[in-house]
Enzyme design. Structure first.
Site: not given
Length: 404
Positions: A47-48, A81, A183, A195
């Protein structure tokens, strides 16, 4: 690394695909040409570390975002959406004026697909006047805000669909880069590429061991099914946003730490270097650095343990990862800590928060016959603490982005 596309989407849920097609017909009064989908992901560990050029070990899950697509003759892109009442319409030729500087004029949810369209035409070197207009309608069963990367699922589905309809021949790694560009620049969230890579490269019953510097990826067999294990997700219901606050602050601290250590990224700082880092850095920056450096090592150790001893051996590494995120990176919240502690007390092999932090979900690796006990224990612990009830479910490693 492999970029071979999945031939189908075995984890896809027909309800979400049907919802996307129904929304398309409702909003655009037409029948879509087809639907594409991409999965969310769970990060087993790492993570990170991604934006620090490090290592991660995510896998795609069966929860997916679906997009129904149709073409238009007027060079306009329209997006709709099931999560939003509005339909957003922009001429393709005006995307360059929107991103990145004009992004605040667009609804945040629409920045994801519109940003992908912008980043894709730029990556392919295509003039927007040569591209056919499109209508896109999205539906998803990826839990939003749970740290399962619903954003990467939107990006992967959009990139796959648009590349197909526009005849853009980019491999899956390039499409993941498109998603990251969208993103970072169109949405304004300073995330890495983990991701998007997991969503594009996912495989059934396997994780992706990803070097976030070189983008080399190796498929790692997890063996959960053969070992009688389930991966339980505990969605705390505490929402988070990568585009604001603590995430950006943690990234800035990592950059300061790398610069002070004379490294281009924390990937180049080893566990043996931490003693020197403690001498050079203030306490907060040092602890941020220590998390990233030790987390990189835990990813490497997890891959080795999976190969040598099987999935039941990785529990202590998951627990150590959570402690590091709680104490050094300070991105956990009481709900996540409660979930992890209760799962472990109820017999989970290992547990930790997953995702960017400040809310979202925890994961627990649990023997198949112990899922009920862990679920009950976590639910009871949340009740005792006065927290809202969590949403608890299992996930299965699944295939990456594909045409449905």
């Amino acid at each position: 690394m492999t970029d071979a596309p999945a031939t189908d989407a075995p984890g896809a849920r027909p309800e979400a695909a049907q919802s996307a097609r129904a929304l398309f017909t409702e909003r655009f009064d037409a029948v879509p040409l087809g639907t594409w989908s991409a999965p969310g992901r769970v990060n087993l560990i790492g993570e990170h570390t991604d934006y620090n050029d490090g290592f991660v070990l995510p896998f795609a899950i069966q929860h997916r975002t679906h997009v129904a697509l149709g073409t238009r003759a007027d060079g306009v892109i329209r997006v709709a959406s099931t999560f939003a009442d509005d339909t957003v319409e922009v001429p393709l030729a005006e995307l360059n004026a929107l991103f990145p500087d004009g992004r605040e004029t667009v609804a945040e949810w629409a920045r994801y697909p519109l940003g992908v369209a912008w980043a894709l035409q730029r990556a392919a070197g295509r003039d927007p006047v040569t591209l056919v207009g499109v209508d896109l309608a999205f539906a998803s069963d990826v839990p939003v805000g749970a740290g399962l990367s619903s954003s990467a699922a939107i990006e992967g589905a959009t990139a796959s669909a648009l590349a197909a309809i526009w005849g853009i021949d980019l491999d899956r790694t390039a499409l993941a880069r498109v998603g990251r560009t969208a993103e970072n620049e169109a949405v304004g969230a300073p995330t890495g590429i983990m991701d998007q890579m997991a969503s594009m490269l996912g495989r059934a019953d396997a994780a992706i061991f990803l070097d976030c510097r070189s983008l080399e990826a190796e498929v790692i067999d997890l063996g959960f099914a053969d070992a009688g294990l389930e991966l339980v997700v505990i969605d705390t219901g505490v929402s988070h946003s990568h585009a604001t606050g603590g995430y950006g602050e943690r990234r800035a601290a990592c950059e300061r730490g790398a610069e002070a250590m004379g490294a281009s990224a924390l990937r180049d700082v080893s566990v043996a270097d931490l003693e020197r880092a403690q001498e050079l850095l203030d306490d907060v920056t040092f602890r941020r650095v220590r998390h990233v450096v030790t987390e990189n090592q835990r990813v490497i150790d997890t891959v080795a343990a999976l190969a040598a001893e099987g999935p039941a051996s990785v529990g202590p590494l998951l627990v150590a990862s959570h402690a590091s995120m709680r104490d050094d990176f300070e991105i956990s919240v009481p709900e996540l800590d409660t979930a992890v502690e209760a799962a472990l007390a109820a017999g989970a092999i290992g547990a930790r928060m997953t995702g960017g932090g400040f809310g979202g979900a925890a994961i627990a690796l649990v023997a198949r016959d112990g899922v009920g006990a862990v679920t009950d224990a976590v639910t009871a612990a949340f009740t005792d603490a006065g927290f809202a009830a969590p949403t608890i479910f299992t996930v299965a490693p699944s295939a990456g982005a594909a045409r449905d």
